[in-house]
Write a protein that holds these residues in place. Structure first.
Motif, PDB file in Angstrom:
ATOM      1  N   GLU A  35      44.541  28.234  33.766  1.00 28.74           N
ATOM      2  CA  GLU A  35      45.677  29.139  33.587  1.00 28.74           C
ATOM      3  C   GLU A  35      45.576  30.328  34.542  1.00 28.74           C
ATOM      4  OE1 GLU A  35      49.186  30.720  31.588  1.00 28.74           O
ATOM      5  OE2 GLU A  35      48.373  28.751  31.972  1.00 28.74           O
ATOM      6  N   LEU A  36      44.366  30.817  34.765  1.00 29.68           N
ATOM      7  CA  LEU A  36      44.156  31.910  35.710  1.00 29.68           C
ATOM      8  C   LEU A  36      44.558  31.484  37.116  1.00 29.68           C
ATOM      9  CD1 LEU A  36      43.048  34.790  36.171  1.00 29.68           C
ATOM     10  CD2 LEU A  36      40.806  33.741  36.514  1.00 29.68           C
ATOM     11  N   SER A  37      44.210  30.284  37.497  1.00 33.07           N
ATOM     12  CA  SER A  37      44.577  29.754  38.805  1.00 33.07           C
ATOM     13  C   SER A  37      46.097  29.650  38.935  1.00 33.07           C
ATOM     14  CB  SER A  37      43.923  28.391  39.018  1.00 33.07           C
ATOM     15  OG  SER A  37      44.276  27.867  40.270  1.00 33.07           O
ATOM     16  N   PHE A  44      50.473  35.518  43.833  1.00 30.27           N
ATOM     17  CA  PHE A  44      50.057  35.759  45.210  1.00 30.27           C
ATOM     18  C   PHE A  44      50.456  34.678  46.205  1.00 30.27           C
ATOM     19  CE2 PHE A  44      46.992  38.399  42.825  1.00 30.27           C
ATOM     20  CZ  PHE A  44      47.364  39.617  43.344  1.00 30.27           C
ATOM     21  N   GLY A  45      51.027  33.587  45.760  1.00 31.07           N
ATOM     22  CA  GLY A  45      51.487  32.550  46.678  1.00 31.07           C
ATOM     23  C   GLY A  45      50.412  32.106  47.647  1.00 31.07           C
ATOM     24  N   LYS A  46      50.695  32.219  48.947  1.00 29.50           N
ATOM     25  CA  LYS A  46      49.754  31.748  49.969  1.00 29.50           C
ATOM     26  C   LYS A  46      48.449  32.544  49.988  1.00 29.50           C
ATOM     27  CE  LYS A  46      51.151  34.484  53.960  1.00 29.50           C
ATOM     28  NZ  LYS A  46      51.397  34.470  55.376  1.00 29.50           N
ATOM     29  N   HIS A  47      48.433  33.714  49.354  1.00 29.72           N
ATOM     30  CA  HIS A  47      47.227  34.541  49.323  1.00 29.72           C
ATOM     31  C   HIS A  47      46.390  34.321  48.059  1.00 29.72           C
ATOM     32  CE1 HIS A  47      48.273  36.644  52.940  1.00 29.72           C
ATOM     33  NE2 HIS A  47      49.461  36.937  52.449  1.00 29.72           N
ATOM     34  N   ALA A  48      46.803  33.380  47.225  1.00 32.42           N
ATOM     35  CA  ALA A  48      46.067  33.108  45.988  1.00 32.42           C
ATOM     36  C   ALA A  48      44.688  32.537  46.304  1.00 32.42           C
ATOM     37  CB  ALA A  48      46.848  32.117  45.127  1.00 32.42           C
ATOM     38  N   GLY A  73      49.350  32.432  26.529  1.00 33.15           N
ATOM     39  CA  GLY A  73      49.100  32.290  27.959  1.00 33.15           C
ATOM     40  C   GLY A  73      48.676  33.616  28.552  1.00 33.15           C
ATOM     41  N   LEU A  74      48.327  33.556  29.810  1.00 31.18           N
ATOM     42  CA  LEU A  74      47.868  34.748  30.514  1.00 31.18           C
ATOM     43  C   LEU A  74      49.036  35.426  31.217  1.00 31.18           C
ATOM     44  CD1 LEU A  74      44.532  33.451  32.097  1.00 31.18           C
ATOM     45  CD2 LEU A  74      44.931  34.480  29.844  1.00 31.18           C
ATOM     46  N   TYR A  75      49.100  36.743  31.078  1.00 28.52           N
ATOM     47  CA  TYR A  75      50.138  37.536  31.718  1.00 28.52           C
ATOM     48  C   TYR A  75      49.603  38.344  32.883  1.00 28.52           C
ATOM     49  CZ  TYR A  75      53.507  36.470  28.115  1.00 28.52           C
ATOM     50  OH  TYR A  75      54.376  35.819  27.302  1.00 28.52           O
ATOM     51  N   GLY A  76      48.285  38.450  32.990  1.00 26.80           N
ATOM     52  CA  GLY A  76      47.726  39.229  34.069  1.00 26.80           C
ATOM     53  C   GLY A  76      46.218  39.138  34.082  1.00 26.80           C
ATOM     54  N   TYR A  77      45.656  39.687  35.155  1.00 24.57           N
ATOM     55  CA  TYR A  77      44.200  39.779  35.251  1.00 24.57           C
ATOM     56  C   TYR A  77      43.815  40.884  36.213  1.00 24.57           C
ATOM     57  CZ  TYR A  77      43.788  37.584  39.901  1.00 24.57           C
ATOM     58  OH  TYR A  77      43.857  37.321  41.248  1.00 24.57           O
TER      59      TYR A  77
END
Length: 172
Positions: A35-37, A44-48, A73-77
Motif C-alpha cells: 500500500e505504501l508503494s 510522486f509518479g516517475k519520482h516514486a 488504507g494509507l493516506y500519507g507517510y
C-alpha cells in the motif's frame, strides 16, 4: 505505536473525513509495504521509490517511517533517515494522497516525526523540495525550516539534469 500530539501545535482542522474516522500516524509495518508503494507512485509518479527501495528503506529506517492510516488504507507517510551519529537527519519523503491534501495531514506527519527525532537527540533535520512546490515550501518554513546556504538552498541538477531542488534545514 500511539500518536502523541505535537507539543507545539494544535491538531489539524479541515473537512477531510476518511470513512472510518480520522487518520492517525503510526509506525509502518511490513504488511504496509504494498500500500505504501501504491501511495508513493500515486503521489510522486516517475519520482516514486521502486518497491525494492521502499523495502530497503523499511529495513533501515522503519522506526522513522510513519504512515497515516484510517484502518481502510494509507493516506500519507513521512520517512526520515538518520546519519551514523544520529545527530543529523534527512527527511527522505513526505506524501499525502490527493484527496487528503490541504487538511493539515502533512503538517501532522511532520510534527510527529520532528518531535520523535528531537526526543532521540537529533539536532539538525534537512530535506529537499522541488522549487516549484510552493505549498511544501510554505509548510516547511512554517515548521522552522530555512534554506540551507549557500545560494539560498538552491541546488541546480541536485537529482540530475532538470531536477533542481532547494535544500532546507531545521536546527533544534
Amino acid at each position: 505505536m500511539t500518536y502523541r500530539p505535537a507539543r507545539h501545535s494544535a491538531p489539524p482542522t479541515g473537512t477531510f473525513r476518511p470513512p472510518h474516522g480520522p487518520p492517525r500516524p503510526r509506525q509502518v509495518t511490513e504488511s504496509d509495504l504494498p500500500e505504501l508503494s501504491r501511495l508513493d507512485r500515486e503521489v510522486f509518479g516517475k519520482h516514486a521509490y521502486p518497491y525494492f527501495m521502499l523495502r530497503q528503506l523499511y529495513d533501515m529506517y522503519a522506526k522513522h517511517l510513519l504512515v497515516l492510516d484510517d484502518d481502510t488504507g494509507l493516506y500519507g507517510y513521512v520517512l526520515a533517515g538518520t546519519t551514523l551519529r544520529a545527530e543529523r537527519c534527512w527527511i527522505l519523503g513526505l506524501a499525502v494522497a490527493a484527496d487528503g491534501r490541504g487538511q493539515g495531514l502533512g503538517r501532522m506527519l511532520m510534527l510527529d516525526i520532528l518531535d520523535r527525532l528531537r526526543d532521540e537527540g537529533v539536532r539538525e533535520v534537512l530535506l529537499t523540495v522541488e522549487p516549484a512546490n510552493v505549498t511544501a515550501i510554505v509548510l516547511y518554513r512554517s515548521l522552522g525550516f530555512v534554506p540551507a546556504e549557500p545560494e539560498g538552498g538552491f541546488r541546480k541538477a541536485y537529482f540530475g539534469p532538470e531536477e533542481d531542488r532547494i535544500v532546507m534545514r531545521l536546527k533544534y
